[in-house]
Motif scaffolding. Sequence first.
Motif, mmCIF file in Angstrom:
data_model
loop_
_atom_site.group_PDB
_atom_site.id
_atom_site.type_symbol
_atom_site.label_atom_id
_atom_site.label_comp_id
_atom_site.label_asym_id
_atom_site.label_seq_id
_atom_site.Cartn_x
_atom_site.Cartn_y
_atom_site.Cartn_z
ATOM 1 N N GLY A 1 0.821 -1.211 0.000
ATOM 2 C CA GLY A 1 0.000 0.000 0.000
ATOM 3 C C GLY A 1 0.849 1.253 0.000
ATOM 4 N N PHE A 2 1.954 1.225 0.745
ATOM 5 C CA PHE A 2 2.899 2.341 0.768
ATOM 6 C C PHE A 2 3.501 2.555 -0.617
ATOM 7 C CE2 PHE A 2 7.435 3.600 1.694
ATOM 8 C CZ PHE A 2 7.151 4.912 2.036
ATOM 9 N N ASP A 3 3.851 1.466 -1.292
ATOM 10 C CA ASP A 3 4.393 1.537 -2.653
ATOM 11 C C ASP A 3 3.381 2.175 -3.601
ATOM 12 O OD1 ASP A 3 5.992 1.228 -4.847
ATOM 13 O OD2 ASP A 3 5.718 -0.929 -5.022
ATOM 14 N N ALA A 4 2.118 1.723 -3.529
ATOM 15 C CA ALA A 4 1.079 2.282 -4.406
ATOM 16 C C ALA A 4 0.842 3.761 -4.119
ATOM 17 C CB ALA A 4 -0.220 1.498 -4.230
ATOM 18 N N LEU A 5 0.892 4.138 -2.851
ATOM 19 C CA LEU A 5 0.699 5.545 -2.476
ATOM 20 C C LEU A 5 1.738 6.432 -3.138
ATOM 21 C CD1 LEU A 5 -0.464 7.823 -0.625
ATOM 22 C CD2 LEU A 5 1.225 7.106 1.084
ATOM 23 N N LEU A 6 2.990 5.955 -3.179
ATOM 24 C CA LEU A 6 4.057 6.765 -3.749
ATOM 25 C C LEU A 6 3.950 6.891 -5.265
ATOM 26 C CD1 LEU A 6 7.036 5.383 -1.626
ATOM 27 C CD2 LEU A 6 5.723 7.456 -1.246
ATOM 28 N N MET A 7 3.176 5.998 -5.904
ATOM 29 C CA MET A 7 2.986 6.070 -7.351
ATOM 30 C C MET A 7 1.829 6.995 -7.747
ATOM 31 S SD MET A 7 5.355 4.198 -8.634
ATOM 32 C CE MET A 7 6.378 4.629 -7.217
ATOM 33 N N LEU A 8 0.963 7.340 -6.809
ATOM 34 C CA LEU A 8 -0.242 8.097 -7.146
ATOM 35 C C LEU A 8 0.028 9.441 -7.833
ATOM 36 C CD1 LEU A 8 -2.647 7.443 -4.141
ATOM 37 C CD2 LEU A 8 -2.874 6.648 -6.504
ATOM 38 N N PRO A 9 1.097 10.187 -7.483
ATOM 39 C CA PRO A 9 1.312 11.466 -8.171
ATOM 40 C C PRO A 9 1.470 11.341 -9.678
ATOM 41 C CG PRO A 9 2.607 11.401 -6.166
ATOM 42 C CD PRO A 9 2.014 10.037 -6.341
ATOM 43 N N LEU A 10 1.876 10.160 -10.184
ATOM 44 C CA LEU A 10 2.010 9.990 -11.631
ATOM 45 C C LEU A 10 0.677 10.122 -12.341
ATOM 46 C CD1 LEU A 10 4.553 7.058 -12.193
ATOM 47 C CD2 LEU A 10 4.864 9.485 -12.641
ATOM 48 N N GLY A 11 -0.409 9.760 -11.665
ATOM 49 C CA GLY A 11 -1.704 9.783 -12.325
ATOM 50 C C GLY A 11 -2.689 10.788 -11.775
ATOM 51 N N THR A 12 -2.391 11.346 -10.611
ATOM 52 C CA THR A 12 -3.274 12.360 -10.043
ATOM 53 C C THR A 12 -3.146 13.660 -10.835
ATOM 54 O OG1 THR A 12 -2.963 11.365 -7.870
ATOM 55 C CG2 THR A 12 -3.878 13.576 -7.927
ATOM 56 N N SER A 13 -4.228 14.376 -10.922
ATOM 57 C CA SER A 13 -4.231 15.621 -11.683
ATOM 58 C C SER A 13 -3.164 16.581 -11.170
ATOM 59 C CB SER A 13 -5.613 16.285 -11.581
ATOM 60 O OG SER A 13 -5.566 17.596 -12.089
ATOM 61 N N ALA A 14 -2.176 16.858 -12.017
ATOM 62 C CA ALA A 14 -1.141 17.825 -11.644
ATOM 63 C C ALA A 14 -1.728 19.214 -11.485
ATOM 64 C CB ALA A 14 -0.041 17.839 -12.711
ATOM 65 N N VAL A 15 -2.785 19.495 -12.231
ATOM 66 C CA VAL A 15 -3.471 20.782 -12.100
ATOM 67 C C VAL A 15 -4.052 20.920 -10.696
ATOM 68 C CG1 VAL A 15 -5.440 22.119 -12.914
ATOM 69 C CG2 VAL A 15 -3.976 20.948 -14.562
ATOM 70 N N THR A 16 -4.655 19.834 -10.204
ATOM 71 C CA THR A 16 -5.212 19.849 -8.852
ATOM 72 C C THR A 16 -4.124 20.069 -7.818
ATOM 73 O OG1 THR A 16 -6.980 18.345 -9.524
ATOM 74 C CG2 THR A 16 -6.531 18.498 -7.183
ATOM 75 N N VAL A 17 -2.987 19.398 -7.993
ATOM 76 C CA VAL A 17 -1.875 19.559 -7.055
ATOM 77 C C VAL A 17 -1.354 20.993 -7.078
ATOM 78 C CG1 VAL A 17 0.485 18.844 -6.528
ATOM 79 C CG2 VAL A 17 -1.195 17.130 -7.216
ATOM 80 N N GLY A 18 -1.166 21.549 -8.279
ATOM 81 C CA GLY A 18 -0.649 22.911 -8.389
ATOM 82 C C GLY A 18 -1.574 23.940 -7.769
ATOM 83 N N PHE A 19 -2.860 23.851 -8.089
ATOM 84 C CA PHE A 19 -3.819 24.796 -7.512
ATOM 85 C C PHE A 19 -3.975 24.538 -6.016
ATOM 86 C CE2 PHE A 19 -8.080 26.875 -7.207
ATOM 87 C CZ PHE A 19 -7.686 28.109 -7.685
ATOM 88 N N GLY A 20 -3.865 23.261 -5.605
ATOM 89 C CA GLY A 20 -3.922 22.935 -4.187
ATOM 90 C C GLY A 20 -2.778 23.554 -3.410
ATOM 91 N N PHE A 21 -1.594 23.646 -4.036
ATOM 92 C CA PHE A 21 -0.468 24.321 -3.400
ATOM 93 C C PHE A 21 -0.829 25.768 -3.051
ATOM 94 C CE2 PHE A 21 3.842 22.127 -4.242
ATOM 95 C CZ PHE A 21 3.318 20.911 -3.839
#
Length: 537
Positions: free
Chosen positions: A368-388
């Motif tokens: 589960g820890f391994d899968a968690l670290l892979m999530l940024p590859l597919g999560t919306s980068a736009v969401t992450v940027g605006f979330g920042f």
Amino acid sequence: MALPLAFFAVFFAYPVAAIVTRGLKAEGRWRFDRVGEVLGDDGIRDVLWFTTWQAAASTALTLALALPGAYVFARLDFPGRRLLRAVVTVPFVLPTVVVGTAFLALLGRGGLLDDLWGVRLDTTVWAILLAHVFFNYAVVVRTVGGLWAQLDPRQEEAARVLGAGRLAAWRRVTLPALAPAVAAAALMVFLFTFTSFGVVQILGGPHYATLEVEIYRQTAQLLDLPTAAVLSLVQFAAVAALLAVHAWTVRRRESTLRLVDPALTARRPRGAGQRTLLGVVLAQIALLILLPLGVLVERSFDTPDGYGLAYYRALGSVADSGGMFLVAPVEAVWNSLEYAAVATLIALIVGGLAAAALTRRAGRLVRGFDALLMLPLGTSAVTVGFGFLIALDEPPLDLRASWILVPLAQALVGVPFVIRTMLPVLRAVDHRLREAAAVLGASPLRAWREVDLPLVGRAVGLAAGFAFAVSLGEFGATVFIARPDNPTLPVAVSRFLGRAGDLNYGQAMALSTVLMLVCACSLVVLERVRADRTGEF
């Protein structure tokens, strides 16, 4: 595991949760009814349908074109094979903005096809599909071809001795062995095309939008956070499912195959069939990969007054940027290099610790820890940027005015590449060496420094190269947080393409060429330090 978990909690989970909460919570209560409202909208359903079918079509087309190439690089030995293998990988490390720009120069207004035959394919789905094949060709060649080269050809030869035809032997012996690798490659291509942003934004025009492009439009242009939040959750769920399936295919591949040295399986082409296949694949690479890159470089020199360096000289002038930047556009080159270097250092520390933790423990929690670290590859980068911008606005995490915000966003994308590169090598280190060092009195830190580090030195260099290349090209999150006085190369290219005029178009081509050359140089270094089986990709 503590530092990687803290890093992802603060700079990934917290910003994403903040923007989702801002979108779905109003006046102190949750508005889950917005999910039904958004998904019931005809326009949103069209976006979901287009995102899914174009990803499926891109995946099918990539497999159809790249599987013959995987065979050629795995089984045939020919002059220039290693160099061509590196050339094929160049598109994968290119920023999506550069990929979109290259195909715009080939297929768009004033492009090569437009000049020669008056044909324009920009703002059509064919331009998007071809650009996706260009970008993902190396994923199939490296993933499937890397395994194909390690399959023992004597198994297929034994089947033929027992009476099976060439096709039957391949179908019954080789294909089942390759199936997990093909499935893994297909899932990764589907993931990258499902979350495509830069390519679709540049080539799709107003008619086509993926989920990622629609999230950007709802967030940056319409300021409709509820809709953006729902779409982010939909994309997050789809990506999580794809990563779970991908992890299963990787485990299946690792547990069922016996591999041989790739140097023993490649042979010179024999017979008309193999020579024809080699010629077809070489022509395919020339048209699909070399031609767009060549046209991109050519357009960067093609000025209204003839070929010259006018567009490159204009990059040194603030006046020629049309007021888009507070500094000369050429400053974006140095900004990008500095940001990428810091992001690489962060990714190496966080990813290296995560990979070390994953090699020392097992079980569902670690998976589960391994899968968690892979999530940024597919999560919306736009969401992450605006979330920042939304989440990191109060002490002690008020970083909106800090330069470190850009490297942090880039490092989120670099960490998965560091983990995937270092993990197989760390797992290959004999644990008895560490135990022997401990018996001789070495502390865990010294054992790591004296035993692990010398053995994984090349993997660290390879991981750094990949992290640097992907950080250099990060666009989805950086477009929100890069300031006008410190633009990055992908952001500068996008801004130039968004303005009319030959000068803006030419400067976009010039900056894209510079970015392509920097990424290509990084790849050359990667190929030189790469061990034969370093890293999963």
